[in-house]
Design a protein around this motif. Structure first.
Motif, PDB file in Angstrom:
ATOM      1  N   ASN A  29     -10.957 -10.327  -9.661  1.00  0.00           N
ATOM      2  CA  ASN A  29     -11.749 -10.773  -9.107  1.00  0.00           C
ATOM      3  C   ASN A  29     -12.820 -10.529  -7.298  1.00  0.00           C
ATOM      4  O   ASN A  29     -12.802 -10.861  -7.200  1.00  0.00           O
ATOM      5  CB  ASN A  29     -10.743 -11.657  -7.548  1.00  0.00           C
ATOM      6  CG  ASN A  29     -10.961 -13.231  -8.567  1.00  0.00           C
ATOM      7  OD1 ASN A  29     -11.421 -13.572  -9.516  1.00  0.00           O
ATOM      8  ND2 ASN A  29      -9.551 -14.180  -7.864  1.00  0.00           N
ATOM      9  N   GLU A  52     -11.621 -20.297 -12.880  1.00  0.00           N
ATOM     10  CA  GLU A  52     -12.464 -19.718 -14.146  1.00  0.00           C
ATOM     11  C   GLU A  52     -13.010 -20.377 -14.678  1.00  0.00           C
ATOM     12  O   GLU A  52     -14.277 -20.208 -15.788  1.00  0.00           O
ATOM     13  CB  GLU A  52     -10.801 -19.160 -15.036  1.00  0.00           C
ATOM     14  CG  GLU A  52     -11.773 -18.070 -16.529  1.00  0.00           C
ATOM     15  CD  GLU A  52      -9.968 -17.552 -16.770  1.00  0.00           C
ATOM     16  OE1 GLU A  52      -8.536 -17.887 -16.181  1.00  0.00           O
ATOM     17  OE2 GLU A  52     -10.334 -17.455 -17.485  1.00  0.00           O
ATOM     18  N   ASN A  56     -16.467 -20.626 -16.285  1.00  0.00           N
ATOM     19  CA  ASN A  56     -17.158 -19.938 -17.585  1.00  0.00           C
ATOM     20  C   ASN A  56     -18.118 -21.711 -17.521  1.00  0.00           C
ATOM     21  O   ASN A  56     -19.411 -21.199 -18.517  1.00  0.00           O
ATOM     22  CB  ASN A  56     -16.303 -20.007 -18.487  1.00  0.00           C
ATOM     23  CG  ASN A  56     -14.956 -19.277 -19.032  1.00  0.00           C
ATOM     24  OD1 ASN A  56     -15.703 -18.366 -18.118  1.00  0.00           O
ATOM     25  ND2 ASN A  56     -14.092 -19.651 -18.702  1.00  0.00           N
TER      26      ASN A  56
END
Lengths: 94, 176
Positions: A29, A52, A56
């Motif tokens: 992270n 996440e 993305n």
């Protein structure tokens, strides 16, 4: 033997960032704050989000823009790999 | 150097190697050297309150320790190394800088002066320090060896937060 992992690649354009710089774009992270010479994203700036799915989504948008703008090499010419093929590079993300 | 005097005084007192009374005379002078705000301590010595002053110097030493760490960290700022090109290319216009040297020097100066009040600071799990000036909206990061990683003015157009302060608050790491 060099093990190539997905974390080595720029998540926007598929450039092997680890091979180029010796650092991962993100180490877990923690972002490297570095800039991808292929597409110009700065890890930890444009993609500074820790969810996440949301991250993305950001990569998808940036990738679409990069493709739409002709997949141009962002950095210095001397950093461009020989016979650089941006389309083939994107395969690294599959 | 001045910070080190306060730091040493604090260490010795805290470790109990020297008692406070013995240290009071020396500590007074050390305190005035170490922390500008303790300059008036010499006056207190003259009225015979050495013990209280030694306590103050011990506290001042703790403060100096923190400040000294920050100052020591930034005193080793080395510049960007080979990564200057790309950070200049991406961020130079945010500072109105025309040359790599000018941009690089601005980054060094910012980090070296980042121990001022109001400048926010975090250290991430990799040991990278990030400093942010919310008034002038300037952010820099550097490794523990003093190599600068980045220097820029965040902009919500580029990052996924509504404000630059939200962007800063989302950065991982603990404050000093």
């Amino acid at each position: 033997m060099i093990v190539i992992e997905k974390s080595h690649f720029c998540p926007v354009c598929g450039f092997n960032f680890y091979k180029y710089s010796g650092e991962l774009p993100w180490n877990g992270n923690t972002p490297s704050d570095d800039i991808c010479p292929s597409c110009g994203i700065q890890f930890g700036y444009e993609d500074s989000i820790y969810d996440e799915k949301k991250r993305n989504d950001i990569y998808k948008k940036l990738r679409e823009n990069w493709i739409k703008n002709g997949m141009k090499w962002w950095g210095d010419k001397e950093d461009m790999p020989q016979n650089w093929d941006p389309k083939k590079q994107l395969d690294n993300l599959k | 150097m001045a910070y080190d005097v306060g730091r040493i005084a604090s260490q010795y007192i805290n470790q109990g190697q020297v008692n406070k009374e013995e240290w009071s005379a020396l500590a007074l002078d050390a305190g005035s050297m170490a922390i500008p705000g303790v300059v008036g301590l010499g006056t207190i010595r003259r009225v015979g309150q050495g013990l209280k002053v030694a306590d103050k110097v011990a506290d001042a030493g703790k403060v100096a320790d923190k400040v000294g760490d920050a100052v020591n960290g930034v005193s080793e700022v080395k510049g960007f190394g080979k990564k200057l090109n790309y950070h200049f290319k991406k961020h130079a216009s945010e500072f109105g800088t025309k040359t790599k040297e000018e941009y690089g020097q601005k980054a060094i100066d910012f980090i070296k002066n980042s121990d001022k009040p109001g400048i926010l600071r975090k250290v991430d799990p990799e040991g990278v320090t990030r400093v942010y000036d919310p008034v002038n909206n300037i952010l820099a990061s550097y490794k523990s060896d003093g190599t600068i990683k980045t220097f820029f003015k965040p902009n919500p157009v580029n990052h996924p937060y509504k404000t630059n302060l939200e962007y800063w608050n989302a950065q991982k790491g603990g404050g000093l």
